[in-house]
Design a protein around this motif. Structure first.
Motif, PDB file in Angstrom:
ATOM      1  N   ASN A  47       0.859  -1.253   0.178  1.00 60.96           N
ATOM      2  CA  ASN A  47      -0.037   0.017  -0.006  1.00 60.96           C
ATOM      3  C   ASN A  47       0.863   1.188  -0.157  1.00 60.96           C
ATOM      4  N   TYR A  48       1.911   1.202   0.730  1.00 61.42           N
ATOM      5  CA  TYR A  48       2.883   2.402   0.623  1.00 61.42           C
ATOM      6  C   TYR A  48       3.611   2.536  -0.838  1.00 61.42           C
ATOM      7  N   LYS A  49       3.919   1.442  -1.323  1.00 62.05           N
ATOM      8  CA  LYS A  49       4.303   1.350  -2.700  1.00 62.05           C
ATOM      9  C   LYS A  49       3.202   2.208  -3.538  1.00 62.05           C
ATOM     10  N   ARG A  50       2.204   1.814  -3.472  1.00 64.54           N
ATOM     11  CA  ARG A  50       1.077   2.178  -4.351  1.00 64.54           C
ATOM     12  C   ARG A  50       0.748   3.530  -4.028  1.00 64.54           C
ATOM     13  N   PHE A  51       0.963   4.165  -2.825  1.00 68.17           N
ATOM     14  CA  PHE A  51       1.001   5.573  -2.588  1.00 68.17           C
ATOM     15  C   PHE A  51       2.004   6.404  -3.078  1.00 68.17           C
ATOM     16  N   LEU A  52       3.173   5.936  -3.485  1.00 70.91           N
ATOM     17  CA  LEU A  52       4.422   6.738  -4.236  1.00 70.91           C
ATOM     18  C   LEU A  52       4.020   6.552  -5.639  1.00 70.91           C
ATOM     19  N   THR A  53       3.119   6.446  -6.187  1.00 71.11           N
ATOM     20  CA  THR A  53       2.882   6.466  -7.761  1.00 71.11           C
ATOM     21  C   THR A  53       2.248   7.993  -7.905  1.00 71.11           C
ATOM     22  N   PRO A  54       2.568   8.489  -9.079  1.00 73.69           N
ATOM     23  CA  PRO A  54       2.357   9.920  -9.286  1.00 73.69           C
ATOM     24  C   PRO A  54       1.049  10.629  -9.093  1.00 73.69           C
ATOM     25  N   ILE A  55      -0.049   9.721  -9.215  1.00 71.87           N
ATOM     26  CA  ILE A  55      -1.163  10.103  -9.134  1.00 71.87           C
ATOM     27  C   ILE A  55      -1.669  10.458  -7.585  1.00 71.87           C
ATOM     28  N   TYR A  56      -1.416   9.718  -6.882  1.00 71.37           N
ATOM     29  CA  TYR A  56      -1.346   9.801  -5.226  1.00 71.37           C
ATOM     30  C   TYR A  56      -0.391  10.987  -4.757  1.00 71.37           C
ATOM     31  N   LEU A  57       0.935  11.079  -5.317  1.00 71.64           N
ATOM     32  CA  LEU A  57       1.544  11.764  -4.959  1.00 71.64           C
ATOM     33  C   LEU A  57       1.347  13.370  -5.133  1.00 71.64           C
ATOM     34  N   ASN A  58       0.857  13.543  -6.199  1.00 67.35           N
ATOM     35  CA  ASN A  58       0.174  14.780  -6.705  1.00 67.35           C
ATOM     36  C   ASN A  58      -0.994  15.355  -5.828  1.00 67.35           C
ATOM     37  N   VAL A  59      -1.832  14.286  -5.417  1.00 69.74           N
ATOM     38  CA  VAL A  59      -2.924  14.676  -4.489  1.00 69.74           C
ATOM     39  C   VAL A  59      -2.232  15.136  -3.170  1.00 69.74           C
ATOM     40  N   PHE A  60      -1.379  14.517  -2.557  1.00 68.45           N
ATOM     41  CA  PHE A  60      -0.698  14.744  -1.349  1.00 68.45           C
ATOM     42  C   PHE A  60       0.097  16.257  -1.692  1.00 68.45           C
ATOM     43  N   TYR A  61       0.823  16.353  -2.696  1.00 64.75           N
ATOM     44  CA  TYR A  61       1.355  17.793  -2.783  1.00 64.75           C
ATOM     45  C   TYR A  61       0.603  18.814  -2.856  1.00 64.75           C
ATOM     46  N   ARG A  62      -0.811  18.533  -3.510  1.00 68.54           N
ATOM     47  CA  ARG A  62      -1.781  19.749  -3.753  1.00 68.54           C
ATOM     48  C   ARG A  62      -2.495  19.912  -2.232  1.00 68.54           C
ATOM     49  N   SER A  63      -2.241  18.896  -1.425  1.00 68.93           N
ATOM     50  CA  SER A  63      -3.215  19.051  -0.132  1.00 68.93           C
ATOM     51  C   SER A  63      -2.215  19.941   0.766  1.00 68.93           C
ATOM     52  N   VAL A  64      -0.789  19.648   0.651  1.00 68.82           N
ATOM     53  CA  VAL A  64      -0.117  20.203   1.318  1.00 68.82           C
ATOM     54  C   VAL A  64       0.200  21.829   0.899  1.00 68.82           C
ATOM     55  N   TRP A  65       0.095  21.810  -0.257  1.00 72.30           N
ATOM     56  CA  TRP A  65       0.300  23.402  -1.040  1.00 72.30           C
ATOM     57  C   TRP A  65      -0.727  24.213  -0.475  1.00 72.30           C
ATOM     58  N   LEU A  66      -2.204  23.479  -0.569  1.00 70.98           N
ATOM     59  CA  LEU A  66      -3.407  24.207  -0.163  1.00 70.98           C
ATOM     60  C   LEU A  66      -3.257  24.725   1.067  1.00 70.98           C
ATOM     61  N   ALA A  67      -2.891  23.701   2.108  1.00 73.30           N
ATOM     62  CA  ALA A  67      -2.847  23.886   3.496  1.00 73.30           C
ATOM     63  C   ALA A  67      -1.643  24.988   4.029  1.00 73.30           C
TER      64      ALA A  67
END
Length: 280
Positions: A47-67
Motif C-alpha cells: 500500500n505504501y508503494k502504491r501511494f508513491l505513484t504520481p497520481i497519489y503523490l500529486n494529490v498529497f502535494y496539492r493538499s500540502v500546498w493548499l494547507a
C-alpha cells in the motif's frame, strides 16, 4: 493513590477511543487481505508503494500546498486582526472576540454549506454580477473555492492564539522602547513581533493541521475537481472498501503532521528560551 483512582476512567476512555482505533489503523496499514476476515491478513508494504505513484503523490502535494497557502493567508489576515483587538479596551475587546467566535458556534458543515449559496451559479455573487451586466462567474468546484473555505473556517484558530499572547504582553517593554526613542515601526519589529511569535507558531499549527487533513471543505466546495488527501482516505473507507490503503495513507498523513508539529514545537521552545511570552 487517590489521583490514580480518579484517573482510571480516563485511562479506560483513552484505551477505547484512542489506543484501540490507532492500533487497528496500524494493523490495517501494514497488512493486506479481506478486511472482513482477520485470519487472512498478511504483512505487506504494497500500500505504501502504491501511494508513491504520481497520481497519489500529486494529490498529497496539492493538499500540502493548499494547507500552506491557507495558513499563510490566515496569518496575513489574522495577525493585524489580533493586533487591533489587543489594542482595544477590555469591553470593546470582549465584544470583538465574541463577534469572531460566534460563527464557530454554528456547525462546521453548515458554515461550509453557506458558501454554496454565495458562490454557486445561482448564488448571491453571480446574481449581483448579472445585475451589473457581467457574465456568470465559475466560483465553485476549484482550488480557489477550497482555499476560501479553509481561510474562512480556520481564521479564528490563527487570531485567537496571537491575540492571547498579545493581550498578556508586558506593556512596560513597549513603553521602554518608546522612551528610548524607538518609533512605532521599530517598536513593532524589535519588541511586539518577537514577543508574539509563540502565538504565531501556535496559530500556524492550529490552522495547518486541520487544513492538510480536511475533506469536508474540499468535498463541498471543490467537488470532484479538487480531491485532497483527506478525500482519498474517506473514499477508501466509505466507498472503495480498501481499508488497508486508507489506513496506509492515514499513517503517512499522521507522520507528516507529527513532523510538522515537531518542527514548530522546536522553534517555539527556542523562542521561549530567548524570553518570549508563552501562550499558556
Amino acid at each position: 493513590m487517590k489521583i490514580r483512582n480518579t484517573a482510571f476512567p480516563y485511562f479506560i476512555w483513552l484505551g477505547i477511543f484512542i489506543v484501540v482505533p490507532l492500533f487497528l489503523v496500524l494493523y490495517f496499514a501494514f497488512t493486506t487481505g479481506d478486511s472482513q476476515t482477520l485470519s487472512e491478513f498478511t504483512f505487506s508494504l504494497d500500500n505504501y508503494k502504491r501511494f508513491l505513484t504520481p497520481i497519489y503523490l500529486n494529490v498529497f502535494y496539492r493538499s500540502v500546498w493548499l494547507a500552506v497557502l491557507s495558513t499563510a493567508i490566515c496569518l496575513v489576515l489574522g495577525y493585524p486582526i489580533a493586533f487591533i483587538i489587543s489594542k482595544e479596551k477590555a469591553k470593546t475587546r470582549n465584544v470583538m472576540v465574541l463577534m469572531l467566535v460566534i460563527p464557530m458556534w454554528m456547525n462546521f458543515l453548515l458554515r461550509t454549506y453557506a458558501w454554496l449559496t454565495l458562490l454557486g451559479k445561482n448564488g448571491i455573487i453571480n446574481y449581483i454580477a448579472g445585475k451589473l451586466g457581467f457574465q456568470g462567474l465559475d466560483l465553485l468546484y476549484n482550488d480557489t473555492a477550497v482555499l476560501l473555505g479553509m481561510v474562512y473556517n480556520f481564521l479564528p484558530f490563527m487570531v485567537l492564539p496571537i491575540f492571547s499572547v498579545m493581550s498578556k504582553m508586558d506593556r512596560n517593554l513597549i513603553e521602554a522602547a518608546e522612551d528610548l526613542g524607538a518609533d512605532r515601526r521599530r517598536t513593532f519589529l524589535k519588541v511586539i513581533f518577537p514577543l508574539s511569535l509563540p502565538g504565531v507558531i501556535t496559530g500556524i499549527t492550529m490552522v495547518f493541521i486541520p487544513a492538510v487533513s480536511t475533506f469536508v471543505i474540499s468535498s463541498l466546495l471543490g467537488g470532484n475537481k479538487s480531491t485532497l488527501i483527506g478525500n482519498l482516505i474517506e473514499q477508501q473507507f466509505r466507498y472503495t472498501g480498501d481499508w488497508h490503503f486508507g489506513s496506509s495513507m492515514s499513517i503517512i498523513l499522521m507522520v507528516f503532521i507529527f513532523l510538522a508539529m515537531a518542527l514548530t514545537s522546536k522553534f517555539d521552545k527556542e523562542k521561549e528560551g530567548e524570553g518570549g511570552g508563552g501562550l499558556w
